[in-house]
Design an enzyme around this catalytic site. Sequence first.
Site, mmCIF file in Angstrom:
data_model
loop_
_atom_site.group_PDB
_atom_site.id
_atom_site.type_symbol
_atom_site.label_atom_id
_atom_site.label_comp_id
_atom_site.label_asym_id
_atom_site.label_seq_id
_atom_site.Cartn_x
_atom_site.Cartn_y
_atom_site.Cartn_z
ATOM 1 N N ASP A 164 0.660 -1.336 0.215
ATOM 2 C CA ASP A 164 0.336 0.223 -0.242
ATOM 3 C C ASP A 164 1.066 1.302 0.262
ATOM 4 O OD1 ASP A 164 -2.192 -1.325 0.559
ATOM 5 O OD2 ASP A 164 -2.964 -1.632 2.364
ATOM 6 N N ASP B 51 -13.637 -4.554 -1.628
ATOM 7 C CA ASP B 51 -13.615 -4.478 -0.636
ATOM 8 C C ASP B 51 -14.763 -4.639 0.129
ATOM 9 O OD1 ASP B 51 -10.354 -3.773 -1.383
ATOM 10 O OD2 ASP B 51 -11.066 -1.644 -1.220
#
Length: 251
Positions: A11, A130
């Site tokens: 990330d 997600d």
Amino acid sequence: MVKKRLIPCLDVRDGRTVKGIQFEGLRDAGDPVALAERYAREGADELVFLDITATNQRRQPLTELVRNVARVLDIPFTVGGGINTVADVESLLLSGADKVSINSAALARPAFIAELARRFGSQCVVVAVDARLVANEWQVMTRAGTVATGREAVAWCREAADLGAGELLLTSMSHDGTKSGFALDLTRAVSDAVAIPVIASGGAGQPADFTAVFEQGGADAALAASIFHFNETALPALKSYLHAAGIPIRQ
């Protein structure tokens, strides 16, 4: 037999690799290019780079980072974050990415999945999902997990596959960063619902979690961050563990 894949996830925020818990409390994990080189040496099957603030900040994807990563990698890598147009995807692929991961843009306009599949091939299109467990139902979230969509996760995964997605990157926000194990029920439900590979993400804490997500969850690949970034589990040792457990894994 198709080999299972291990995929470190990086990330990226402000040019650095970061990691938090359930998308919050981020801490620095190092330079993404240096980490990419390390994981390639250690035997990662693929890598995923996610620009975690691009969508909310309405920024363009990080093509410069992609070019820098492509110079040092000899394994496939996927890039996501802030991808909204065909031109965005073309730029990333020309810069060296092998695949792109789309999330918010696909939810806003599902036909975008089909457009990319037709233009670049399904093998380049990863749809990231997600999901958060809300009142005993897996709900799809958007905009880096900050906005509820009202969509049920398995149904959305099925729709994305039907539209031409080549893979699904399935993240349990309820498990992310907790090291409590992957969401096996969600992963199994999605794996049973689609005919494309499912990458399980969120919750990896120990080698046994990977065995469980492959055997019980039916995942084709497992993605993790914290345990690799902070040297809690080394990729070579994890591969040896999985091989000994009878999991078909690249050595």
